[in-house]
Design an enzyme around this catalytic site. Structure first.
Site, PDB file in Angstrom:
ATOM      1  N   LYS A 238       0.852  -1.185   0.000  1.00 34.99           N
ATOM      2  CA  LYS A 238       0.000   0.000   0.000  1.00 34.99           C
ATOM      3  C   LYS A 238       0.887   1.234   0.000  1.00 34.99           C
ATOM      4  O   LYS A 238       1.687   1.438   0.914  1.00 34.99           O
ATOM      5  CB  LYS A 238      -0.907  -0.019   1.220  1.00 34.99           C
ATOM      6  CG  LYS A 238      -1.790   1.210   1.331  1.00 34.99           C
ATOM      7  CD  LYS A 238      -2.767   1.089   2.483  1.00 34.99           C
ATOM      8  CE  LYS A 238      -3.624   2.329   2.597  1.00 34.99           C
ATOM      9  NZ  LYS A 238      -4.573   2.240   3.707  1.00 34.99           N
TER      10      LYS A 238
ATOM     11  N   LYS B 156      -2.189  -1.498  -3.859  1.00 36.98           N
ATOM     12  CA  LYS B 156      -3.061  -0.328  -3.780  1.00 36.98           C
ATOM     13  C   LYS B 156      -2.232   0.944  -3.853  1.00 36.98           C
ATOM     14  O   LYS B 156      -1.234   1.030  -3.134  1.00 36.98           O
ATOM     15  CB  LYS B 156      -3.817  -0.394  -2.459  1.00 36.98           C
ATOM     16  CG  LYS B 156      -4.696   0.785  -2.176  1.00 36.98           C
ATOM     17  CD  LYS B 156      -5.322   0.653  -0.835  1.00 36.98           C
ATOM     18  CE  LYS B 156      -5.998   1.966  -0.539  1.00 36.98           C
ATOM     19  NZ  LYS B 156      -6.320   2.145   0.836  1.00 36.98           N
TER      20      LYS B 156
HETATM   21  C1  PBG Z   1      -7.423   3.115   5.471  1.00 37.98           C
HETATM   22  C2  PBG Z   1      -7.818   3.059   4.052  1.00 37.98           C
HETATM   23  C3  PBG Z   1      -7.653   4.050   3.102  1.00 37.98           C
HETATM   24  C4  PBG Z   1      -8.209   3.567   1.920  1.00 37.98           C
HETATM   25  C5  PBG Z   1      -8.699   2.293   2.177  1.00 37.98           C
HETATM   26  N1  PBG Z   1      -8.422   1.985   3.508  1.00 37.98           N
HETATM   27  C6  PBG Z   1      -7.132   5.425   3.212  1.00 37.98           C
HETATM   28  C7  PBG Z   1      -5.790   5.753   3.644  1.00 37.98           C
HETATM   29  O1  PBG Z   1      -4.878   4.934   3.754  1.00 37.98           O
HETATM   30  O2  PBG Z   1      -5.626   6.942   3.922  1.00 37.98           O
HETATM   31  C8  PBG Z   1      -8.257   4.320   0.628  1.00 37.98           C
HETATM   32  C9  PBG Z   1      -9.177   3.800  -0.412  1.00 37.98           C
HETATM   33  C10 PBG Z   1      -9.462   4.745  -1.515  1.00 37.98           C
HETATM   34  O3  PBG Z   1      -8.814   5.791  -1.720  1.00 37.98           O
HETATM   35  O4  PBG Z   1     -10.405   4.444  -2.257  1.00 37.98           O
HETATM   36  N2  PBG Z   1      -8.461   2.667   6.307  1.00 37.98           N
END
Ligand code: PBG
Length: 312
Positions: free
Chosen positions: A183, A236
């Site tokens: 991520k 991601k």
């Molecule tokens: C954290 C989380 C995030 C997303 C999914 N889970 C945000 C982050 O890390 O700030 C982002 C998903 C998206 O942008 O569609 N709980």
């Protein structure tokens, strides 16, 4: 005759059962707030969530992933691991009413903390191990409520191992973990933070999310999560990281998920609304490219629209 011939040699096919639909649950009744930066995506109260999930099911989409916005936020994100928190109750409702729908829960604290960070903050730091202990509690309460898969999205060290041990110790030996394994600290999450009301109030997430410049590091992160017990690994965002999806799939041959995130969705919607691109065409091309890169499943806000087209 040209189109049938093309279809015969086509290498990749997107299917409805590749799709996972992300949804946002808020307190209240009859609430449907459209997210400003994500046209077509709503914050839903539990009753509306159920209605929407009936549609998801009818379209043949196999799974949803749930994000919750609690009644109250605090320093330690208590709402996240409250056995009767918004996600726990939503899961109970969905598993009772639509048992065939796969319910995945996002396991993180950022939607539940007053400061918007994914863990316990002390000074300028996030306390890794203390935060992981809370994520374990959160994952176990999700499993108790009936979650089919838990998906930790924090990127803290050692959380997959701890969550696996916590689930097993509580009898949830069959609950799989979908790990947000690679991520990135990405600008593409902006609209999500409107939807989940989870923007950090100070600082950012670069202490634990990955540098967009790194590919080797992604491989180490994914490998660690697999060794710790991840059943599905996720990359991601998706579109700016198609190379990472391909590398992960080729190297580990694991069930691989890709998250087509909020900013990717918002860009297509914005350009489409301006008449600058053919929105439907670009949406399907995007999803197909993620599948072609090696994703077995795609978390996408386009899921309902794409399923309608694929079913037609
Ligand atoms: C954290 C989380 C995030 C997303 C999914 N889970 C945000 C982050 O890390 O700030 C982002 C998903 C998206 O942008 O569609 N709980």
């Amino acid at each position: 005759m040209r189109e049938p011939l093309r279809a015969m040699v086509r290498e990749t096919a997107l299917a409805v059962d590749d799709l996972i639909y992300p949804m946002f649950v808020v307190p209240g009744k009859k609430v449907r707030n459209e997210v400003r930066s994500m046209p077509g995506v709503f914050q839903l109260s539990m009753d509306e969530l159920l209605n929407e999930c009936e549609l998801v099911k009818k379209l043949g989409i196999p799974a949803v992933i749930l994000f919750g916005i609690p009644e109250h936020k605090d320093e330690v994100g208590s709402g996240a691991y409250d056995p009767h928190g918004i996600i726990q109750e939503s899961v109970r409702l969905l598993k009772k009413e639509i048992p065939e729908l796969v319910v995945i829960t996002d396991v993180c604290l950022c939607e539940y903390t007053s400061h918007g960070h994914c863990g316990i903050v002390k000074g300028d730091d996030i306390l890794n191990d203390e935060s992981v202990a809370l994520l374990v509690k959160e994952a176990v309460t999700h499993a108790e409520a009936g979650a089919d898969i838990v998906a930790p999205s924090d990127m803290f060290d050692g959380r997959i191992k701890a969550i696996r041990a916590g689930l097993d110790a509580n009898g949830f030996i069959h609950t799989p973990i979908m790990s947000y394994a690679a991520k990135y600290a990405s600008g593409f999450y902006g609209p999500f933070r409107d939807a989940a009301e989870s923007a950090p109030q100070f600082g950012d997430r670069r202490s634990h999310q990955m540098d967009p410049a790194n590919s080797e590091e992604a491989m180490r992160e994914v490998e660690l999560d697999i060794l710790e017990g991840a059943d599905v690994v996720m990359v991601k965002p998706a579109l700016p990281y198609l190379d990472i999806i391909r590398r992960v799939k080729d190297t580990f041959r694991m069930p691989t998920a890709a998250y087509n995130v909020s900013g990717e969705y918002a860009m297509i919607k914005a350009a489409g609304r301006n008449g600058w691109i053919d929105e439907t065409r670009v949406m399907m091309e995007t999803l197909l490219s993620i599948k072609r890169a090696g994703a077995d499943m795609i978390l996408t806000y386009h899921a309902m629209e794409a399923a309608k087209l694929l079913n037609a």
